[in-house]
Design an enzyme around this catalytic site. Structure first.
Site, PDB file in Angstrom:
ATOM      1  N   GLU A   9      -5.393  17.886  -3.015  1.00  0.00           N
ATOM      2  CA  GLU A   9      -5.882  16.513  -3.165  1.00  0.00           C
ATOM      3  C   GLU A   9      -7.316  16.478  -3.716  1.00  0.00           C
ATOM      4  OE1 GLU A   9      -5.206  13.686   0.105  1.00  0.00           O
ATOM      5  OE2 GLU A   9      -7.309  13.111  -0.096  1.00  0.00           O
ATOM      6  N   GLY A  51      -4.897   1.103   3.006  1.00  0.00           N
ATOM      7  CA  GLY A  51      -6.321   1.187   2.690  1.00  0.00           C
ATOM      8  C   GLY A  51      -7.133   0.708   3.874  1.00  0.00           C
TER       9      GLY A  51
END
Ligand code: FAD
Length: 314
Positions: free
Chosen positions: A18, A114
């Protein structure tokens, strides 16, 4: 070419890496060169986090998460997953983001809510959760995207309870998530318990541990604070005792990660490892090399390469 959810389930351990997108246009070339180097290690997929700030107009910029994921795909020719959050946008905007991702050829998504603004977490202002986005993806894009969902081995900090969070994760899977990547954690047991609890709740998709080797005293404390995670006392005690020796902290972080990952892979509870690289090369590569997952191990063992050194041609 098999879709990644099929390859994840194939039984052969692998790793994914990532990254967050570079902040400036000048940083893009540098970033891609670095990713290209990582590619040599043989990740199954690269993974790009979502950062648009509050300005949806940024979506077309070269430093947007979508553009960077598309560049990884085109330039490095490795499967790439794009994170996407939905809480801060109207539904139509998220559908546009998804459409752009499809236009760019991105096939893999990590669907997220989020984080909500710190002092403004009124759910009526931010009604959408990851579950909504997963449903929109399946309704509007069918099976075009492979969808990953986030899992929280200690429960998400806003969840009413650990059990409620797992029940909610099950809803995300039922809505169409193909696999799960977890928040970072500090002890193998945490992940083992979480997987057992997910299985007991009827979640059958692969659950991949998110691994962040501790790289510095300050950074891990910052990450833990932001993610509302508690660093176990025995780890904190050791870190305190070596906090002024950066090299010792890095080595300790690598040691902890290797021990933990080895246990998770050996027992088969983890099908693979997802590495939070924080855009730094050293620790993740060392961990993967120690575990024998990094493909270029043999090159490093040649006598002219100093331990921990780089290939001279790079
Ligand atoms: P959700 O799965 O939507 O859950 C949010 C909260 O709502 C949880 O507490 C859940 O229990 C609760 N909840 C939802 N629905 C219900 C219900 N019906 N009943 C009861 N409770 C409910 N953030 C970024 O901004 N960009 C990134 O790229 C990014 N990447 C990430 C990658 C991973 C692997 C992880 C673990 C996190 C990442 N994050 C990222 C952080 C993430 O956005 C935050 O943790 C956020 O607070 C939660 O997002 P989520 O999609 O996990 O939430």
């Amino acid at each position: 070419h098999k879709r990644i959810e099929k390859r994840i389930s194939s039984g052969t351990p692998f790793f994914s890496l990532e990254f967050f997108p570079p902040k400036t246009a000048n940083g893009v070339a540098n970033f891609l060169t670095r990713i290209d180097r990582y590619r040599d290690g043989g990740p199954m997929f690269l993974d790009i986090t979502w950062h648009l700030g509050s300005d949806p107009a940024n979506i077309e910029k070269e430093t947007s998460s979508s553009s960077i994921a598309a560049a990884c795909l085109a330039y490095c020719r490795v499967d790439t997953m794009l994170h996407m959050t939905c809480a801060q946008y109207p539904k139509e905007q998220t559908l546009k983001h998804l459409q752009l991702a499809q236009n760019l050829g991105i096939r893999n998504l990590l669907a997220l809510r989020g984080d909500l603004p710190i002092n403004d977490s009124d759910p009526s202002i931010y009604p959408y959760r990851a579950l909504d986005m997963i449903r929109w993806v399946r309704t509007h894009f069918g099976n075009y995207f492979t969808v990953c969902a986030s899992g929280y081995p200690k429960g998400h900090p806003e969840a009413p309870s650990y059990a409620a969070d797992i029940a909610y994760l099950k809803m995300k899977v039922d809505a169409g998530a193909d696999f799960i990547i977890t928040q970072l954690f500090f002890e193998a047991e945490t992940f083992e318990t979480f997987v057992a609890d997910c299985r007991a709740a009827g979640i059958t998709v692969p659950i991949i541990p998110g691994i962040m080797p501790i790289a510095s005293y300050d950074s891990i404390r910052r990450v833990a604070e932001l993610s509302k995670l508690t660093i176990p006392k025995h780890i904190m005690d050791t870190l305190e005792s070596i906090r002024h020796d950066d090299e010792a902290v890095t080595k300790y972080g690598i040691h902890l990660a290797v021990e933990m990952c080895r246990r998770l892979l050996d027992s088969g509870v983890a099908p693979s490892l997802h590495m939070y690289t924080m855009n730094r090369e050293h620790s993740c590569r060392e961990v993967l090399q120690a575990l024998g997952l990094w493909q270029h191990e043999s090159i490093r063992s040649l006598p002219w390469l100093p331990h921990g050194g780089h290939h001279p041609l790079r």
